[in-house]
Design a protein around this motif. Sequence first.
Motif, PDB file in Angstrom:
ATOM      1  N   PHE A  62       0.855  -1.187   0.000  1.00 23.27           N
ATOM      2  CA  PHE A  62       0.000   0.000   0.000  1.00 23.27           C
ATOM      3  C   PHE A  62       0.888   1.233   0.000  1.00 23.27           C
ATOM      4  CE2 PHE A  62      -2.212   3.328   2.442  1.00 23.27           C
ATOM      5  CZ  PHE A  62      -3.393   3.434   1.722  1.00 23.27           C
ATOM      6  N   GLN A  63       0.563   2.180  -0.854  1.00 25.61           N
ATOM      7  CA  GLN A  63       1.326   3.427  -0.947  1.00 25.61           C
ATOM      8  C   GLN A  63       0.338   4.582  -1.002  1.00 25.61           C
ATOM      9  OE1 GLN A  63       4.887   3.683  -1.558  1.00 25.61           O
ATOM     10  NE2 GLN A  63       4.701   5.892  -1.320  1.00 25.61           N
ATOM     11  N   LYS A  64       0.482   5.522  -0.092  1.00 26.49           N
ATOM     12  CA  LYS A  64      -0.329   6.740  -0.105  1.00 26.49           C
ATOM     13  C   LYS A  64       0.558   7.865   0.386  1.00 26.49           C
ATOM     14  CE  LYS A  64      -4.848   8.550   0.933  1.00 26.49           C
ATOM     15  NZ  LYS A  64      -6.166   8.252   1.464  1.00 26.49           N
ATOM     16  N   GLU A  65       0.821   8.812  -0.496  1.00 28.49           N
ATOM     17  CA  GLU A  65       1.756   9.899  -0.204  1.00 28.49           C
ATOM     18  C   GLU A  65       3.091   9.294   0.234  1.00 28.49           C
ATOM     19  OE1 GLU A  65       0.934  12.976  -1.030  1.00 28.49           O
ATOM     20  OE2 GLU A  65      -1.136  12.427  -1.456  1.00 28.49           O
ATOM     21  N   ALA A  66       3.553   9.617   1.422  1.00 28.48           N
ATOM     22  CA  ALA A  66       4.855   9.126   1.890  1.00 28.48           C
ATOM     23  C   ALA A  66       4.744   7.828   2.678  1.00 28.48           C
ATOM     24  CB  ALA A  66       5.526  10.185   2.751  1.00 28.48           C
ATOM     25  N   ILE A  67       3.524   7.287   2.800  1.00 29.17           N
ATOM     26  CA  ILE A  67       3.316   6.070   3.580  1.00 29.17           C
ATOM     27  C   ILE A  67       3.418   4.856   2.671  1.00 29.17           C
ATOM     28  CG2 ILE A  67       1.676   4.776   4.992  1.00 29.17           C
ATOM     29  CD1 ILE A  67       0.478   7.475   5.803  1.00 29.17           C
ATOM     30  N   SER A  68       4.251   3.911   3.067  1.00 30.12           N
ATOM     31  CA  SER A  68       4.406   2.669   2.324  1.00 30.12           C
ATOM     32  C   SER A  68       4.429   1.520   3.323  1.00 30.12           C
ATOM     33  CB  SER A  68       5.697   2.697   1.516  1.00 30.12           C
ATOM     34  OG  SER A  68       5.868   1.493   0.824  1.00 30.12           O
ATOM     35  N   LEU A  69       3.438   0.631   3.225  1.00 27.96           N
ATOM     36  CA  LEU A  69       3.356  -0.496   4.140  1.00 27.96           C
ATOM     37  C   LEU A  69       2.509  -1.601   3.534  1.00 27.96           C
ATOM     38  CD1 LEU A  69       0.304   0.172   5.517  1.00 27.96           C
ATOM     39  CD2 LEU A  69       1.711   1.742   6.778  1.00 27.96           C
ATOM     40  N   HIS A  70       2.354  -2.692   4.262  1.00 30.71           N
ATOM     41  CA  HIS A  70       1.509  -3.801   3.828  1.00 30.71           C
ATOM     42  C   HIS A  70       0.192  -3.728   4.586  1.00 30.71           C
ATOM     43  CE1 HIS A  70       5.196  -5.315   2.062  1.00 30.71           C
ATOM     44  NE2 HIS A  70       4.426  -6.087   1.318  1.00 30.71           N
ATOM     45  N   VAL A  71      -0.906  -3.905   3.850  1.00 34.48           N
ATOM     46  CA  VAL A  71      -2.239  -3.764   4.439  1.00 34.48           C
ATOM     47  C   VAL A  71      -3.126  -4.944   4.065  1.00 34.48           C
ATOM     48  CG1 VAL A  71      -2.163  -1.241   4.407  1.00 34.48           C
ATOM     49  CG2 VAL A  71      -3.166  -2.466   2.472  1.00 34.48           C
ATOM     50  N   TYR A  72      -4.136  -5.147   4.907  1.00 31.90           N
ATOM     51  CA  TYR A  72      -5.248  -6.015   4.555  1.00 31.90           C
ATOM     52  C   TYR A  72      -6.328  -5.104   3.987  1.00 31.90           C
ATOM     53  CZ  TYR A  72      -3.252  -9.674   7.553  1.00 31.90           C
ATOM     54  OH  TYR A  72      -2.442 -10.614   8.120  1.00 31.90           O
ATOM     55  N   LYS A  73      -6.927  -5.513   2.880  1.00 33.64           N
ATOM     56  CA  LYS A  73      -8.031  -4.745   2.305  1.00 33.64           C
ATOM     57  C   LYS A  73      -9.326  -5.486   2.566  1.00 33.64           C
ATOM     58  CE  LYS A  73      -5.439  -2.247  -1.150  1.00 33.64           C
ATOM     59  NZ  LYS A  73      -5.330  -1.871  -2.559  1.00 33.64           N
ATOM     60  N   GLY A  74     -10.386  -4.713   2.807  1.00 38.43           N
ATOM     61  CA  GLY A  74     -11.672  -5.323   3.103  1.00 38.43           C
ATOM     62  C   GLY A  74     -12.793  -4.320   2.976  1.00 38.43           C
ATOM     63  N   GLY A  75     -13.968  -4.744   3.429  1.00 35.32           N
ATOM     64  CA  GLY A  75     -15.124  -3.870   3.337  1.00 35.32           C
ATOM     65  C   GLY A  75     -16.169  -4.189   4.384  1.00 35.32           C
ATOM     66  N   ILE A  76     -17.039  -3.202   4.620  1.00 35.05           N
ATOM     67  CA  ILE A  76     -18.133  -3.300   5.589  1.00 35.05           C
ATOM     68  C   ILE A  76     -19.367  -2.701   4.927  1.00 35.05           C
ATOM     69  CG2 ILE A  76     -19.019  -2.444   7.802  1.00 35.05           C
ATOM     70  CD1 ILE A  76     -16.763  -4.073   8.533  1.00 35.05           C
ATOM     71  N   SER A  77     -20.517  -3.328   5.161  1.00 40.01           N
ATOM     72  CA  SER A  77     -21.775  -2.727   4.696  1.00 40.01           C
ATOM     73  C   SER A  77     -22.750  -2.671   5.865  1.00 40.01           C
ATOM     74  CB  SER A  77     -22.370  -3.516   3.530  1.00 40.01           C
ATOM     75  OG  SER A  77     -22.689  -4.821   3.928  1.00 40.01           O
ATOM     76  N   ARG A  78     -23.579  -1.624   5.843  1.00 38.84           N
ATOM     77  CA  ARG A  78     -24.577  -1.455   6.892  1.00 38.84           C
ATOM     78  C   ARG A  78     -25.731  -0.623   6.345  1.00 38.84           C
ATOM     79  NH1 ARG A  78     -21.550   2.951  10.782  1.00 38.84           N
ATOM     80  NH2 ARG A  78     -21.531   4.633   9.275  1.00 38.84           N
ATOM     81  N   VAL A  79     -26.848  -0.675   7.044  1.00 39.06           N
ATOM     82  CA  VAL A  79     -27.999   0.151   6.699  1.00 39.06           C
ATOM     83  C   VAL A  79     -28.085   1.249   7.748  1.00 39.06           C
ATOM     84  CG1 VAL A  79     -30.489   0.230   6.416  1.00 39.06           C
ATOM     85  CG2 VAL A  79     -29.213  -1.750   5.602  1.00 39.06           C
ATOM     86  N   LYS A  80     -28.056   2.496   7.281  1.00 34.52           N
ATOM     87  CA  LYS A  80     -28.141   3.636   8.182  1.00 34.52           C
ATOM     88  C   LYS A  80     -29.191   4.590   7.632  1.00 34.52           C
ATOM     89  CE  LYS A  80     -25.299   6.939  10.670  1.00 34.52           C
ATOM     90  NZ  LYS A  80     -23.944   7.469  10.840  1.00 34.52           N
ATOM     91  N   ASN A  81     -30.162   4.925   8.452  1.00 34.02           N
ATOM     92  CA  ASN A  81     -31.280   5.786   8.058  1.00 34.02           C
ATOM     93  C   ASN A  81     -32.016   5.215   6.846  1.00 34.02           C
ATOM     94  OD1 ASN A  81     -30.592   7.598  10.118  1.00 34.02           O
ATOM     95  ND2 ASN A  81     -29.217   8.735   8.769  1.00 34.02           N
ATOM     96  N   GLY A  82     -32.135   3.903   6.794  1.00 35.40           N
ATOM     97  CA  GLY A  82     -32.863   3.243   5.718  1.00 35.40           C
ATOM     98  C   GLY A  82     -32.105   3.121   4.410  1.00 35.40           C
ATOM     99  N   GLU A  83     -30.849   3.557   4.368  1.00 38.89           N
ATOM    100  CA  GLU A  83     -30.049   3.481   3.142  1.00 38.89           C
ATOM    101  C   GLU A  83     -28.828   2.601   3.369  1.00 38.89           C
ATOM    102  OE1 GLU A  83     -29.067   7.080   1.140  1.00 38.89           O
ATOM    103  OE2 GLU A  83     -30.944   8.050   1.727  1.00 38.89           O
ATOM    104  N   LEU A  84     -28.471   1.830   2.343  1.00 36.99           N
ATOM    105  CA  LEU A  84     -27.297   0.967   2.408  1.00 36.99           C
ATOM    106  C   LEU A  84     -26.032   1.810   2.269  1.00 36.99           C
ATOM    107  CD1 LEU A  84     -26.131  -1.937   2.487  1.00 36.99           C
ATOM    108  CD2 LEU A  84     -26.219  -1.894  -0.006  1.00 36.99           C
ATOM    109  N   GLU A  85     -25.113   1.639   3.201  1.00 35.98           N
ATOM    110  CA  GLU A  85     -23.804   2.277   3.137  1.00 35.98           C
ATOM    111  C   GLU A  85     -22.748   1.190   3.007  1.00 35.98           C
ATOM    112  OE1 GLU A  85     -24.117   6.308   5.804  1.00 35.98           O
ATOM    113  OE2 GLU A  85     -23.406   4.493   6.792  1.00 35.98           O
ATOM    114  N   GLN A  86     -21.806   1.412   2.114  1.00 32.13           N
ATOM    115  CA  GLN A  86     -20.706   0.459   1.937  1.00 32.13           C
ATOM    116  C   GLN A  86     -19.386   1.204   2.064  1.00 32.13           C
ATOM    117  OE1 GLN A  86     -21.652  -1.258  -1.911  1.00 32.13           O
ATOM    118  NE2 GLN A  86     -22.612  -3.006  -0.899  1.00 32.13           N
TER     119      GLN A  86
END
Length: 104
Positions: A62-86
Amino acid sequence: MKLKDYMMGLGTGIVIGIIASQAASKMNFNRSAELVLSDIKKSFKEEGPIDGSWIYMSPEPFQKEAISLHVYKGGISRVKNGELEQFEFAADAKTGTVVDLVKV
């Protein structure tokens, strides 16, 4: 003679301990992906229930600006105020700290 044997054994044990600790500090120990996902889910659950979650089990570079490291990538989904957020996240493989979070 017995004191000499004891001192040699003690010295050998100390040397082996020092070598082992130096070798362990040079090794790359990552947190498990399951633990990282569990911690992230706990944070999201503080705001309400989640519908689903996923995580890639092997770390990626993973590289973002000056940060370089190893990451786990993933995701979360939920319903908030009746709408799906991911959300998609990137979490540091060593510490589990979220370094990137994007609402999809």
